[in-house]
Design a protein around this motif. Structure first.
Motif, PDB file in Angstrom:
ATOM      1  N   GLY A   1      31.667 136.667 113.504  1.00 46.81           N
ATOM      2  CA  GLY A   1      30.866 136.001 114.518  1.00 46.81           C
ATOM      3  C   GLY A   1      31.665 135.145 115.484  1.00 46.81           C
ATOM      4  N   ARG A   2      32.925 135.510 115.702  1.00 50.41           N
ATOM      5  CA  ARG A   2      33.774 134.748 116.632  1.00 50.41           C
ATOM      6  C   ARG A   2      33.192 134.839 118.043  1.00 50.41           C
ATOM      7  NH1 ARG A   2      39.210 134.483 114.532  1.00 50.41           N
ATOM      8  NH2 ARG A   2      39.744 133.369 116.444  1.00 50.41           N
ATOM      9  N   PRO A   3      33.517 133.888 118.903  1.00 50.05           N
ATOM     10  CA  PRO A   3      32.973 133.867 120.269  1.00 50.05           C
ATOM     11  C   PRO A   3      33.357 135.126 121.066  1.00 50.05           C
ATOM     12  CG  PRO A   3      34.000 131.759 119.728  1.00 50.05           C
ATOM     13  CD  PRO A   3      34.353 132.713 118.624  1.00 50.05           C
ATOM     14  N   CYS A   4      32.400 135.608 121.829  1.00 54.14           N
ATOM     15  CA  CYS A   4      32.589 136.827 122.626  1.00 54.14           C
ATOM     16  C   CYS A   4      33.784 136.744 123.585  1.00 54.14           C
ATOM     17  CB  CYS A   4      31.313 137.171 123.376  1.00 54.14           C
ATOM     18  SG  CYS A   4      30.017 137.788 122.291  1.00 54.14           S
ATOM     19  N   PRO A   5      34.002 135.604 124.268  1.00 59.92           N
ATOM     20  CA  PRO A   5      35.169 135.565 125.160  1.00 59.92           C
ATOM     21  C   PRO A   5      36.493 135.813 124.423  1.00 59.92           C
ATOM     22  CG  PRO A   5      33.668 133.801 125.731  1.00 59.92           C
ATOM     23  CD  PRO A   5      33.172 134.405 124.443  1.00 59.92           C
ATOM     24  N   GLN A   6      36.626 135.295 123.195  1.00 62.38           N
ATOM     25  CA  GLN A   6      37.842 135.527 122.415  1.00 62.38           C
ATOM     26  C   GLN A   6      37.981 137.003 122.057  1.00 62.38           C
ATOM     27  OE1 GLN A   6      37.880 133.054 118.923  1.00 62.38           O
ATOM     28  NE2 GLN A   6      37.979 131.145 120.106  1.00 62.38           N
TER      29      GLN A   6
ATOM     30  N   GLN B   1      38.906 139.075 125.123  1.00 58.42           N
ATOM     31  CA  GLN B   1      40.324 138.901 125.459  1.00 58.42           C
ATOM     32  C   GLN B   1      41.195 139.792 124.570  1.00 58.42           C
ATOM     33  OE1 GLN B   1      41.908 134.994 124.652  1.00 58.42           O
ATOM     34  NE2 GLN B   1      43.551 135.254 126.130  1.00 58.42           N
TER      35      GLN B   1
END
Length: 88
Positions: free
Chosen positions: A30-35, A38
Motif C-alpha cells: 500500500g505504498r503511495p502511488c507517486p513512489q 516513480q
C-alpha cells in the motif's frame, strides 16, 4: 549479436526484473502511488535501454556483414548510420 552485448542486455533485464518484484511488493504494502509510479518509470527506462541496445547491436552487425570491408564511401555511410542510430 556479440556475447558481450548479449550478457550486458541480460544483466540489465535481470536488474529490471528484480526491481519490478520490489514494485509489486510496494503495491501490496500500500505504498503511495507517486513512489510506485516513480519506480515504474525507472523500470520502463531500463527496459527501453535494453531494447535500444539490442536493436543497435543487431543493426550494426547486420550492416557490417552486408558492407564488409567495403569502399571508403560505404564505410563512411556505415559510420554515419551508427552515429544516428544512437538516437533511436
Amino acid at each position: 549479436m556479440s556475447d558481450q552485448a548479449h550478457a550486458s542486455i541480460a544483466r540489465r533485464l535481470k536488474r529490471a526484473s528484480g526491481h519490478l518484484d520490489t514494485i509489486i511488493k510496494m503495491i501490496e504494502e500500500g505504498r503511495p502511488c507517486p513512489q510506485i509510479a516513480q519506480q515504474l518509470q525507472a523500470v520502463e527506462g531500463a527496459i527501453e535501454s535494453a531494447k535500444k541496445m539490442l536493436i543497435h547491436d543487431h543493426l550494426t552487425h547486420s550492416l557490417e556483414r552486408s558492407f564488409g570491408a567495403g569502399s571508403p564511401r560505404s564505410r563512411a555511410a556505415l559510420k554515419d548510420f551508427k552515429l544516428i542510430a544512437k538516437y533511436l
